[in-house]
Structure formats: structure tokens, C-alpha cells
Write a protein that holds these residues in place. Structure first.
Motif, PDB file in Angstrom:
ATOM      1  N   GLN A  62     -46.075  -4.109  48.051  1.00 17.95           N
ATOM      2  CA  GLN A  62     -45.188  -4.133  49.207  1.00 17.95           C
ATOM      3  C   GLN A  62     -45.864  -4.827  50.383  1.00 17.95           C
ATOM      4  OE1 GLN A  62     -44.493  -0.236  50.761  1.00 17.95           O
ATOM      5  NE2 GLN A  62     -43.077  -0.885  52.366  1.00 17.95           N
ATOM      6  N   PHE A  63     -45.131  -5.694  51.055  1.00 19.59           N
ATOM      7  CA  PHE A  63     -45.560  -6.297  52.316  1.00 19.59           C
ATOM      8  C   PHE A  63     -44.357  -6.317  53.250  1.00 19.59           C
ATOM      9  CE2 PHE A  63     -49.265  -7.461  50.051  1.00 19.59           C
ATOM     10  CZ  PHE A  63     -50.206  -7.999  50.924  1.00 19.59           C
ATOM     11  N   ASN A  64     -44.582  -6.651  54.490  1.00 22.14           N
ATOM     12  CA  ASN A  64     -43.478  -6.907  55.406  1.00 22.14           C
ATOM     13  C   ASN A  64     -43.224  -8.409  55.454  1.00 22.14           C
ATOM     14  OD1 ASN A  64     -44.916  -4.368  57.358  1.00 22.14           O
ATOM     15  ND2 ASN A  64     -42.913  -4.188  56.412  1.00 22.14           N
ATOM     16  N   PRO A  65     -41.988  -8.825  55.659  1.00 21.73           N
ATOM     17  CA  PRO A  65     -41.703 -10.262  55.723  1.00 21.73           C
ATOM     18  C   PRO A  65     -42.371 -10.897  56.929  1.00 21.73           C
ATOM     19  CG  PRO A  65     -39.787  -8.974  56.379  1.00 21.73           C
ATOM     20  CD  PRO A  65     -40.786  -8.006  55.848  1.00 21.73           C
ATOM     21  N   GLY A  66     -42.951 -12.053  56.712  1.00 15.89           N
ATOM     22  CA  GLY A  66     -43.608 -12.737  57.819  1.00 15.89           C
ATOM     23  C   GLY A  66     -44.835 -13.501  57.369  1.00 15.89           C
ATOM     24  N   ARG A  67     -45.914 -13.364  58.125  1.00 17.16           N
ATOM     25  CA  ARG A  67     -47.103 -14.187  57.897  1.00 17.16           C
ATOM     26  C   ARG A  67     -48.225 -13.424  57.198  1.00 17.16           C
ATOM     27  NH1 ARG A  67     -48.668 -17.298  63.292  1.00 17.16           N
ATOM     28  NH2 ARG A  67     -50.091 -18.210  61.769  1.00 17.16           N
ATOM     29  N   GLU A 113     -49.203 -15.354  53.832  1.00 14.34           N
ATOM     30  CA  GLU A 113     -49.153 -16.803  53.783  1.00 14.34           C
ATOM     31  C   GLU A 113     -50.374 -17.399  53.077  1.00 14.34           C
ATOM     32  OE1 GLU A 113     -48.705 -18.057  57.807  1.00 14.34           O
ATOM     33  OE2 GLU A 113     -50.649 -17.309  58.467  1.00 14.34           O
ATOM     34  N   GLU A 114     -51.527 -16.757  53.200  1.00 12.77           N
ATOM     35  CA  GLU A 114     -52.728 -17.267  52.543  1.00 12.77           C
ATOM     36  C   GLU A 114     -52.660 -17.072  51.031  1.00 12.77           C
ATOM     37  OE1 GLU A 114     -56.190 -15.634  54.363  1.00 12.77           O
ATOM     38  OE2 GLU A 114     -55.817 -16.591  56.307  1.00 12.77           O
ATOM     39  N   LEU A 115     -51.979 -16.034  50.577  1.00  9.33           N
ATOM     40  CA  LEU A 115     -51.811 -15.847  49.141  1.00  9.33           C
ATOM     41  C   LEU A 115     -50.930 -16.934  48.555  1.00  9.33           C
ATOM     42  CD1 LEU A 115     -51.288 -11.965  48.932  1.00  9.33           C
ATOM     43  CD2 LEU A 115     -53.382 -13.267  48.482  1.00  9.33           C
ATOM     44  N   ILE A 116     -49.921 -17.355  49.326  1.00  2.32           N
ATOM     45  CA  ILE A 116     -49.055 -18.455  48.864  1.00  2.32           C
ATOM     46  C   ILE A 116     -49.849 -19.747  48.813  1.00  2.32           C
ATOM     47  CG2 ILE A 116     -47.045 -19.862  49.426  1.00  2.32           C
ATOM     48  CD1 ILE A 116     -45.766 -17.390  50.672  1.00  2.32           C
ATOM     49  N   SER A 117     -50.529 -20.070  49.919  1.00  2.00           N
ATOM     50  CA  SER A 117     -51.271 -21.341  49.968  1.00  2.00           C
ATOM     51  C   SER A 117     -52.408 -21.374  48.958  1.00  2.00           C
ATOM     52  CB  SER A 117     -51.822 -21.578  51.379  1.00  2.00           C
ATOM     53  OG  SER A 117     -52.737 -20.561  51.754  1.00  2.00           O
ATOM     54  N   GLY A 118     -52.931 -20.194  48.611  1.00  2.00           N
ATOM     55  CA  GLY A 118     -54.026 -20.131  47.641  1.00  2.00           C
ATOM     56  C   GLY A 118     -53.571 -20.077  46.195  1.00  2.00           C
ATOM     57  N   GLY A 119     -52.260 -20.147  45.963  1.00  2.00           N
ATOM     58  CA  GLY A 119     -51.735 -20.155  44.601  1.00  2.00           C
ATOM     59  C   GLY A 119     -51.966 -18.865  43.844  1.00  2.00           C
ATOM     60  N   GLN A 120     -51.941 -17.729  44.547  1.00  2.00           N
ATOM     61  CA  GLN A 120     -52.280 -16.459  43.915  1.00  2.00           C
ATOM     62  C   GLN A 120     -51.064 -15.581  43.609  1.00  2.00           C
ATOM     63  OE1 GLN A 120     -55.105 -15.795  47.155  1.00  2.00           O
ATOM     64  NE2 GLN A 120     -56.683 -15.392  45.630  1.00  2.00           N
ATOM     65  N   ALA A 123     -35.691 -16.604  54.259  1.00  2.00           N
ATOM     66  CA  ALA A 123     -36.774 -17.452  54.761  1.00  2.00           C
ATOM     67  C   ALA A 123     -38.142 -16.809  54.621  1.00  2.00           C
ATOM     68  CB  ALA A 123     -36.508 -17.803  56.225  1.00  2.00           C
ATOM     69  N   ALA A 124     -38.181 -15.500  54.550  1.00  2.00           N
ATOM     70  CA  ALA A 124     -39.468 -14.819  54.408  1.00  2.00           C
ATOM     71  C   ALA A 124     -40.091 -15.042  53.039  1.00  2.00           C
ATOM     72  CB  ALA A 124     -39.291 -13.323  54.644  1.00  2.00           C
ATOM     73  N   CYS A 125     -39.259 -15.326  52.049  1.00  2.00           N
ATOM     74  CA  CYS A 125     -39.740 -15.482  50.674  1.00  2.00           C
ATOM     75  C   CYS A 125     -39.573 -16.892  50.134  1.00  2.00           C
ATOM     76  CB  CYS A 125     -38.996 -14.509  49.751  1.00  2.00           C
ATOM     77  SG  CYS A 125     -39.406 -12.764  50.021  1.00  2.00           S
ATOM     78  N   LEU A 126     -38.632 -17.638  50.698  1.00  2.00           N
ATOM     79  CA  LEU A 126     -38.358 -18.995  50.245  1.00  2.00           C
ATOM     80  C   LEU A 126     -39.153 -19.970  51.107  1.00  2.00           C
ATOM     81  CD1 LEU A 126     -36.751 -20.918  48.440  1.00  2.00           C
ATOM     82  CD2 LEU A 126     -34.835 -20.739  50.055  1.00  2.00           C
ATOM     83  N   VAL A 127     -40.306 -20.362  50.594  1.00  2.00           N
ATOM     84  CA  VAL A 127     -41.248 -21.188  51.347  1.00  2.00           C
ATOM     85  C   VAL A 127     -41.473 -22.501  50.609  1.00  2.00           C
ATOM     86  CG1 VAL A 127     -43.571 -21.328  52.329  1.00  2.00           C
ATOM     87  CG2 VAL A 127     -42.382 -19.114  52.247  1.00  2.00           C
ATOM     88  N   ASP A 128     -41.208 -23.608  51.293  1.00  2.00           N
ATOM     89  CA  ASP A 128     -41.386 -24.941  50.705  1.00  2.00           C
ATOM     90  C   ASP A 128     -40.625 -25.094  49.392  1.00  2.00           C
ATOM     91  OD1 ASP A 128     -43.046 -25.669  52.829  1.00  2.00           O
ATOM     92  OD2 ASP A 128     -44.857 -25.000  51.811  1.00  2.00           O
TER      93      ASP A 128
END
Length: 413
Positions: free
Chosen positions: A85-90, A93-100, A124-129
Motif C-alpha cells: 500500500q502507498f498513497n498516490p503521488g510521489r 516515483e523512484e521505484l518506477i524510474s528504477g524499473g522495480q 494519473a497517480a498510476c498511469l505514468v508515461d
């Protein structure tokens, strides 16, 4: 010889098929530990286990910050949970950019998440790029004041229609032996209440200009001075026991009619439900001011860290699909106190408070986007600390608090 080869091949194929389809345990880290929260998360666990085969393994860690930290540590240490569980937002973001994280795009496309999830700010919180990296499970709004109807009746005053109206009526509550304003001691609770009052006083346009665009003319101006002054006025109507109290114990003061109002997100509604209380009879859910109500689009998302086990990955996708399904959305959000992220669910079980929130959110002009979309964890933490200090330290002047607020916004990344 050919028959033996054929039989061996069939057996091998069968064993391979069994391996791919084998059951998996999916460990889920979350911070839902109060009575109402546990009732809600048990919906997910029960519905997932009922699908057969795979099993929900519950890891509840009290406190969102603690649960997120544990998740990040597990992922970086090579021992990721199945979901978290996380809250929507930032926050992720590092887990996304790190491919994890597991890419959910194929599932989301198949199930048409982009169309059924509303409003767009939730997606928008989950649909990134162009890729889906998490699944939103609810719409939570901070913008509520929870009121004990019997407490206001005892004091002989009507429910408030605005925060100014509440401050005018608070002395009557105090005279009746009721805590007018219930608040807990955790910094996120205090900053959350501050943010709700800030939104009500500034309005949505100025709030967005302040927090998203970092408009210093608002941060330094008289409108924000009035916000700090109003928030300080609430202090005189709180109780001495607030310093060490968590949010759900604070909600219980409203549930048991010991206090007048609590400013808290709509997850508080789950606590009233567990206690068997009825909206409109035992308590009221107030979106203030009543002539211009707003809801914020915060909430909870679940992300799914990459896993080398194909069976776990298959179970992760099954869990994501189940969480967003219409049936589970209705069951979970009715228990949680939040609103479903899709509007094609059976809301026959919805109580008056959920119906009120759903009516408010129909108009985009009433929606306050969650500030966590714009502010980093570090900036939010600094604001939490500042507002908590302002609340607890009467020697900090409004001018000093506003100046520090300005400095935080100027340095925000």
C-alpha cells in the motif's frame, strides 16, 4: 519405444503446466490497523482467497511512514513483498524510474482502467508515461468534519455550516462539558486539519496556485495570515489529552459523544460503522462550508514489486484485477469509508455520507487534487513538522510560522 517417449512427453508437459499454474502466497504490506481499516482490508483478503489457489498473506505495519519504509527496504534488499500500500503521488516515483515495479499496462488495457477509473486525477497517480504501475483502490478525501449530533444537541446549538460558524458555537459545547474540537497529536493529523481549513478559506484556485505553482504572493499574503490565525483559534477548544492520541482514538471521542467535531479524512467513517453508528442520527459528515463543499482526491494505491517467481507474478495480476473489480470496489469502499474509483459499481449499500461525497465529486469544480501529487515526501514532512510545532508551541507567532511556511515552499523540489 515411441509409446514410452510419448508418455514421457505428456507427463513432462503436464508437470510443466502444473508448475505454471501452481498456487502462490502473496504477501501484502499495509498500514490498516484500526477497527474500521481491518474490516476493510479483510474484504480484500477474503475475496482474494475465495478465488482459489493463491493465498493472501497479511503484513500489517502500524503507521503509513513505517509501512512504506519497510516496503522500500524489502525491495532494495531483494526480498520484495507481493504487493504494498502507498498513497498516490510521489512516494514511489523512484521505484518506477528504477524499473522495480511490475508493469500492469496489459491488464489495465484489457480491463479498460483508463475509462472506468474516475476522475482523471486518480488515474494519473498510476498511469505514468503511458504505463500503469499501480492500481488505485479508493478515493479518500481529507475535507470532512465529523460531528456528534447528540453533543451539539446537548449544547443546544445547531451543527456548524462553516469553520467560522463552528468557532462561534464552540464555547457552548465547552460550557456543556464537551470537547469542542477533537484532534490527535501526530503531525500528519495536525497538518491534515490545517490543510482542510486552508482549503475552505483560500478556495480551490488559490490553494492550487499556492501548493502546485508555489505562488509566493499567496504564501506571504494576508489570506495565509488569516489561515494561521484561524487554525490557532481552534487550539483553545481542544483538550489536554490530544498530544499522545492517535487518529482513531480521537474519532472515538466523536463516536461516544464526548467531543463535538474532528477534522479527519473519510476513513473515519469506517470507525462509526464498526461502532454501529448511523449517519444523520448519531453523527454527521460535514463538508465545510456547506454552501461550497469540496472533496480532495487522495486515497490509496497498491503497487506490485517485480518478482522472479512466475507463479507470484500471476497471482499479483490476479490480485490487481480483483481489487479494481466492480464487486470488490463496492464491498471494500463501503467498509473503508471511501468512495470507489469507478462509477459502475452497485452502490445500493452506500450510506448517506458516501452518497454525499459522490454527489460533490460529480462536479470537477468541487475537486481538490491531493497535495501529495505536487509536494515531495521531504516537503510534506517539513510542513507536518512546522504545523505541529505551531499547534503545540504557543510562543510561535503567526508571523514566524508563516515565514517558515514560505521558506519551505521556496525550497520545495
Amino acid at each position: 519405444m515411441n509409446k514410452l517417449i510419448t508418455a514421457a512427453a505428456i507427463l513432462a508437459a503436464a508437470m510443466g503446466s502444473t508448475s505454471v499454474a501452481r498456487a502462490a502466497d502473496v504477501e501484502v504490506i499495509h498500514w490498516w490497523t484500526s477497527g474500521g481499516e481491518q474490516a476493510a482490508v479483510s474484504v480484500f483478503a477474503r475475496e482474494f482467497d475465495a478465488l482459489g489457489g493463491d493465498k493472501w498473506v497479511d503484513t500489517a505495519i502500524a503507521g503509513g511512514e513505517n509501512a512504506r519504509a519497510a516496503t522500500l527496504q524489502r525491495i532494495l534488499g531483494g526480498d520484495p513483498p507481493g504487493a504494498a500500500q502507498f498513497n498516490p503521488g510521489r512516494q514511489y516515483e523512484e521505484l518506477i524510474s528504477g524499473g522495480q515495479l511490475l508493469d500492469l499496462t496489459d491488464l489495465a488495457t484489457k480491463e479498460n482502467w483508463a475509462t472506468v477509473i474516475r476522475p482523471a486525477s486518480i488515474s494519473a497517480a498510476c498511469l505514468v508515461d503511458g504505463h500503469w504501475w499501480c492500481v488505485p483502490v479508493n478515493i479518500h478525501s481529507w475535507n470532512w468534519a465529523w460531528a456528534s449530533i447528540p453533543a451539539f444537541k446537548k449544547a443546544g446549538v445547531e451543527l456548524p455550516t462553516s469553520f467560522d460558524d463552528f468557532l462561534a458555537k464552540a464555547p457552548k459545547l465547552k460550557e456543556a462539558g464537551i470537547i469542542p474540537f477533537a484532534i490527535g497529536g501526530e503531525s500528519w493529523q495536525i497538518n491534515g486539519a490545517f490543510g482542510v481549513i486552508q482549503t475552505a478559506m483560500l478556495g480551490l484556485d488559490k490553494r492550487q496556485a499556492l501548493l502546485k505553482d508555489k505562488d509566493m504572493s499567496i504564501a506571504e499574503g494576508p489570506d495565509m495570515t488569516k489561515v494561521f490565525e484561524e487554525f490557532r483559534a481552534f487550539k483553545q477548544f481542544s483538550d489536554d489529552g490530544s498530544a499522545n492520541r492517535n487518529w482513531n482514538d480521537t474519532t472515538n471521542l466523536i463516536v461516544t459523544d464526548q467531543a463535538g467535531i474532528q477534522i479527519m479524512g473519510d476513513w473515519a467513517r469506517g470507525e462509526f460503522g464498526v461502532a454501529g453508528k448511523k449517519p444523520g442520527v448519531d453523527y454527521a459528515c460535514l463538508a465545510l462550508p456547506v454552501d461550497h463543499p469540496t472533496v480532495s482526491t487522495g486515497g490509496d494505491i497498491f503497487l506490485f514489486p517485480k518478482n522472479k517467481d512466475a507463479a507470484v507474478e500471476a497471482a499479483q495480476l490476479k490480485l490487481a484485477s480483483m481489487m479494481i473489480s466492480p464487486r470488490v470496489q463496492a464491498l471494500f469502499n463501503n467498509a473503508k469509508g471511501s468512495m470507489p474509483v469507478r462509477d459502475d459499481v452497485d452502490m445500493s449499500l452506500a450510506d448517506d455520507c458516501m452518497k454525499k461525497g459522490l454527489e460533490i465529486i460529480k462536479d470537477p469544480k468541487n475537486i481538490a487534487e491531493d497535495a501529495g501529487r505536487w509536494l515531495s515526501n521531504d516537503t510534506t514532512g517539513q510542513m507536518n513538522d512546522l504545523i505541529a510545532q505551531f499547534w503545540s508551541d504557543d510562543t510561535m507567532t503567526v508571523a514566524d510560522a508563516q515565514a517558515k511556511y514560505v521558506d519551505i515552499l521556496k525550497a520545495a523540489d
